[in-house]
Scaffold this motif. Structure first.
Motif, PDB file in Angstrom:
ATOM      1  N   ALA A  29     -44.343  31.194  22.804  1.00 47.25           N
ATOM      2  CA  ALA A  29     -45.242  30.865  21.701  1.00 47.25           C
ATOM      3  C   ALA A  29     -46.240  31.982  21.423  1.00 47.25           C
ATOM      4  CB  ALA A  29     -45.994  29.566  22.012  1.00 47.25           C
ATOM      5  N   TRP A  30     -46.215  33.042  22.242  1.00 50.20           N
ATOM      6  CA  TRP A  30     -47.153  34.145  21.994  1.00 50.20           C
ATOM      7  C   TRP A  30     -46.873  34.741  20.617  1.00 50.20           C
ATOM      8  CZ3 TRP A  30     -47.802  39.007  20.384  1.00 50.20           C
ATOM      9  CH2 TRP A  30     -48.993  39.650  20.681  1.00 50.20           C
ATOM     10  N   PRO A  31     -47.924  34.975  19.808  1.00 51.18           N
ATOM     11  CA  PRO A  31     -49.351  34.764  20.087  1.00 51.18           C
ATOM     12  C   PRO A  31     -49.799  33.351  19.742  1.00 51.18           C
ATOM     13  CG  PRO A  31     -49.099  35.857  17.979  1.00 51.18           C
ATOM     14  CD  PRO A  31     -47.706  35.689  18.529  1.00 51.18           C
ATOM     15  N   SER A  32     -50.734  32.846  20.529  1.00 53.77           N
ATOM     16  CA  SER A  32     -51.234  31.491  20.307  1.00 53.77           C
ATOM     17  C   SER A  32     -52.695  31.478  19.889  1.00 53.77           C
ATOM     18  CB  SER A  32     -51.052  30.664  21.587  1.00 53.77           C
ATOM     19  OG  SER A  32     -51.748  31.260  22.670  1.00 53.77           O
ATOM     20  N   LYS A  33     -53.268  32.676  19.643  1.00 55.11           N
ATOM     21  CA  LYS A  33     -54.660  32.743  19.196  1.00 55.11           C
ATOM     22  C   LYS A  33     -54.877  34.054  18.438  1.00 55.11           C
ATOM     23  CE  LYS A  33     -56.321  34.779  23.551  1.00 55.11           C
ATOM     24  NZ  LYS A  33     -57.285  34.642  24.676  1.00 55.11           N
ATOM     25  N   ARG A  34     -56.094  34.235  17.981  1.00 53.35           N
ATOM     26  CA  ARG A  34     -56.456  35.399  17.164  1.00 53.35           C
ATOM     27  C   ARG A  34     -56.283  36.705  17.934  1.00 53.35           C
ATOM     28  NH1 ARG A  34     -61.381  38.064  16.915  1.00 53.35           N
ATOM     29  NH2 ARG A  34     -62.280  36.449  18.247  1.00 53.35           N
ATOM     30  N   VAL A  61     -47.068  38.255   9.644  1.00 56.37           N
ATOM     31  CA  VAL A  61     -45.825  38.346  10.420  1.00 56.37           C
ATOM     32  C   VAL A  61     -45.931  37.560  11.723  1.00 56.37           C
ATOM     33  CG1 VAL A  61     -44.254  39.905  11.633  1.00 56.37           C
ATOM     34  CG2 VAL A  61     -45.198  40.566   9.411  1.00 56.37           C
ATOM     35  N   LEU A  62     -47.087  37.665  12.408  1.00 55.13           N
ATOM     36  CA  LEU A  62     -47.250  37.014  13.698  1.00 55.13           C
ATOM     37  C   LEU A  62     -47.672  35.553  13.589  1.00 55.13           C
ATOM     38  CD1 LEU A  62     -49.038  39.817  15.775  1.00 55.13           C
ATOM     39  CD2 LEU A  62     -46.659  39.073  15.961  1.00 55.13           C
ATOM     40  N   GLY A  63     -48.211  35.174  12.436  1.00 56.45           N
ATOM     41  CA  GLY A  63     -48.647  33.794  12.266  1.00 56.45           C
ATOM     42  C   GLY A  63     -49.982  33.488  12.904  1.00 56.45           C
ATOM     43  N   GLN A  64     -50.756  34.523  13.208  1.00 57.75           N
ATOM     44  CA  GLN A  64     -52.101  34.361  13.760  1.00 57.75           C
ATOM     45  C   GLN A  64     -53.051  35.327  13.058  1.00 57.75           C
ATOM     46  OE1 GLN A  64     -53.303  32.178  15.878  1.00 57.75           O
ATOM     47  NE2 GLN A  64     -51.385  31.240  16.580  1.00 57.75           N
ATOM     48  N   THR A  65     -54.324  34.963  12.987  1.00 52.59           N
ATOM     49  CA  THR A  65     -55.323  35.833  12.370  1.00 52.59           C
ATOM     50  C   THR A  65     -55.443  37.136  13.161  1.00 52.59           C
ATOM     51  OG1 THR A  65     -56.575  33.939  11.560  1.00 52.59           O
ATOM     52  CG2 THR A  65     -57.748  36.037  11.706  1.00 52.59           C
ATOM     53  N   VAL A  66     -55.492  38.230  12.444  1.00 58.39           N
ATOM     54  CA  VAL A  66     -55.717  39.541  13.060  1.00 58.39           C
ATOM     55  C   VAL A  66     -56.962  40.135  12.413  1.00 58.39           C
ATOM     56  CG1 VAL A  66     -54.792  41.845  13.506  1.00 58.39           C
ATOM     57  CG2 VAL A  66     -53.249  39.876  13.447  1.00 58.39           C
ATOM     58  N   PRO A 269     -42.545  42.284  27.072  1.00 60.51           N
ATOM     59  CA  PRO A 269     -42.102  41.472  25.935  1.00 60.51           C
ATOM     60  C   PRO A 269     -43.160  41.342  24.848  1.00 60.51           C
ATOM     61  CG  PRO A 269     -41.479  40.418  27.993  1.00 60.51           C
ATOM     62  CD  PRO A 269     -42.394  41.546  28.347  1.00 60.51           C
ATOM     63  N   VAL A 270     -44.425  41.334  25.249  1.00 63.07           N
ATOM     64  CA  VAL A 270     -45.510  41.266  24.264  1.00 63.07           C
ATOM     65  C   VAL A 270     -45.593  42.574  23.490  1.00 63.07           C
ATOM     66  CG1 VAL A 270     -48.016  41.064  23.961  1.00 63.07           C
ATOM     67  CG2 VAL A 270     -46.820  39.538  25.553  1.00 63.07           C
ATOM     68  N   ILE A 271     -45.529  43.693  24.210  1.00 61.90           N
ATOM     69  CA  ILE A 271     -45.540  45.005  23.555  1.00 61.90           C
ATOM     70  C   ILE A 271     -44.392  45.093  22.563  1.00 61.90           C
ATOM     71  CG2 ILE A 271     -45.276  47.491  23.893  1.00 61.90           C
ATOM     72  CD1 ILE A 271     -47.953  46.441  24.852  1.00 61.90           C
ATOM     73  N   ALA A 272     -43.211  44.645  22.989  1.00 65.44           N
ATOM     74  CA  ALA A 272     -42.033  44.701  22.117  1.00 65.44           C
ATOM     75  C   ALA A 272     -42.220  43.824  20.881  1.00 65.44           C
ATOM     76  CB  ALA A 272     -40.793  44.258  22.895  1.00 65.44           C
ATOM     77  N   LYS A 273     -42.838  42.660  21.059  1.00 63.98           N
ATOM     78  CA  LYS A 273     -43.031  41.750  19.934  1.00 63.98           C
ATOM     79  C   LYS A 273     -44.007  42.329  18.921  1.00 63.98           C
ATOM     80  CE  LYS A 273     -43.543  36.841  18.894  1.00 63.98           C
ATOM     81  NZ  LYS A 273     -43.625  35.481  19.474  1.00 63.98           N
ATOM     82  N   VAL A 274     -45.084  42.960  19.411  1.00 62.48           N
ATOM     83  CA  VAL A 274     -46.046  43.580  18.494  1.00 62.48           C
ATOM     84  C   VAL A 274     -45.407  44.763  17.783  1.00 62.48           C
ATOM     85  CG1 VAL A 274     -48.293  44.688  18.269  1.00 62.48           C
ATOM     86  CG2 VAL A 274     -47.990  42.843  19.918  1.00 62.48           C
ATOM     87  N   ASN A 275     -44.641  45.564  18.526  1.00 63.26           N
ATOM     88  CA  ASN A 275     -43.961  46.712  17.919  1.00 63.26           C
ATOM     89  C   ASN A 275     -43.006  46.258  16.823  1.00 63.26           C
ATOM     90  OD1 ASN A 275     -41.361  48.592  17.945  1.00 63.26           O
ATOM     91  ND2 ASN A 275     -43.119  49.859  18.479  1.00 63.26           N
ATOM     92  N   GLU A 276     -42.255  45.206  17.099  1.00 62.71           N
ATOM     93  CA  GLU A 276     -41.309  44.673  16.119  1.00 62.71           C
ATOM     94  C   GLU A 276     -42.034  44.157  14.880  1.00 62.71           C
ATOM     95  OE1 GLU A 276     -37.884  41.155  15.768  1.00 62.71           O
ATOM     96  OE2 GLU A 276     -38.923  41.516  17.668  1.00 62.71           O
ATOM     97  N   ALA A 277     -43.159  43.475  15.098  1.00 54.41           N
ATOM     98  CA  ALA A 277     -43.942  42.959  13.970  1.00 54.41           C
ATOM     99  C   ALA A 277     -44.510  44.107  13.140  1.00 54.41           C
ATOM    100  CB  ALA A 277     -45.069  42.067  14.492  1.00 54.41           C
TER     101      ALA A 277
END
Length: 330
Positions: A29-34, A61-66, A269-277
């Protein structure tokens, strides 16, 4: 073989103790917050502009506030140090660039900086590369680069040249220019592009070296005069401005750059997800159009490619730092 009860109990407790940390890399479910992107420089420069273009689209893209937060001071060290000390969970990122990541470690120890960019941060994705441009106020008598060199060589005192930060890409460009031409310059570091431009327009300084986005509108409006650009070829935005290579100066194909970095230890996996986004964001036509208007190049960048590029930049600038005898402080 059946383990003794005491051993089984110890193993069970050890596994349970580890469970609270699992979501950081196992929670799909990451990311689950801002998320927060820290820009370690004042608003108005290329690094800040890029962060504010990317943040709302990354949010979609991530579905969370940035959000973007400016934490300025000490040539980008304060904001960078802040992020290096945050939890390694991917929720706080920093816009790393030439000075704070590749050059400052050449003149300061990690204890002096408050962080080690190699050990304390991990590259996520490079977002942009951009050339620098040398400009003068309209009150300065030189109309081109050749006249600028003559003025600087004949002046009784070194010509004051503003830069938007000590050890920044424009600073390194200015030092490279000085080393090749031998012109007498007094470099004046500012805390960002905006105050430097204010002083140039107010004739408090006669010359400024900065990146294209910070200067292009003022050049087009005729408020300042562009003499040369550090690009490999002339810019479509500034077709009448020659490159330093055209003017006979080699090695002045210089790009400032910015990219997102996370605290070391952030799960792969988090780094990869941010890179992909971020890849999805940078491929959006409206983002490409905005970057093109500012002459910002969008490079392809995996985390490993970004890491390798930083290593190359550190090697490249070591010579200039040594020959110009640069130190941590102006």
């Amino acid at each position: 073989m059946r383990l003794p009860p005491v051993v089984r109990a110890w193993i069970a407790c050890t596994l349970l103790a580890a469970l609270p940390s699992l979501p950081a890399w196992g929670d799909t479910a990451w990311p689950s917050k801002r998320l927060t992107i820290v820009v370690p420089y004042p608003p108005g420069g290329a690094t800040d502009i890029v962060a504010r273009v990317v943040a709302p689209r990354l949010s979609e893209v991530l579905g969370q506030t940035v959000t973007v937060e400016n934490k300025t001071g000490a040539n980008g060290h304060i904001g960078t140090q802040f992020v290096a000390r945050q939890p390694a969970d991917g929720y706080t990122l920093v816009m790393g660039n030439t000075g704070a990541i590749a050059v400052s470690p050449l003149v300061s120890t990690p204890s002096e900086l408050g962080y080690d960019p190699i050990k304390d941060l991990v590259p996520v994705r490079m977002l942009m590369k951009v050339p620098n441009v040398l400009v003068t106020s309209n009150a300065f008598p030189a109309k081109n680069f050749q006249e600028f060199q003559e003025q600087a060589r004949q002046a009784a005192a070194p010509v004051s040249l503003g830069i938007p930060g000590h050890l920044s890409s424009p600073h390194l460009s200015a030092e490279s220019m000085r080393l090749q031409t031998g012109v007498k310059l007094s470099l004046i570091p500012y805390r960002g592009s905006a105050p430097a431009m204010t002083d140039l327009l107010g004739n408090q300084i006669p010359v400024l070296f900065d990146n294209v986005p910070a200067l292009v509108q003022h050049i087009r409006e005729g408020k300042v005069r562009a003499l040369a650009i550090t690009a490999a070829s002339r810019s479509a935005l500034l077709p009448n401005v020659p490159t330093f290579n055209e003017l006979g100066l080699k090695g002045l194909e210089v790009s400032g750059w910015s990219g997102l970095m996370a605290p070391a230890g952030t799960p792969a996996p988090v780094i990869a997800k941010v890179n992909e986004a971020l890849d999805k964001v940078m491929r959006q036509p409206e983002v490409a159009a905005q970057f093109a208007k500012l002459f910002l190049e969008i490079p392809d960048s995996s985390p490993q490619q970004f890491k390798d590029f930083i290593a190359e930049e550190t090697v490249r600038w070591r010579r200039v730092v040594t020959e110009a005898k640069l130190t941590a402080n102006p």
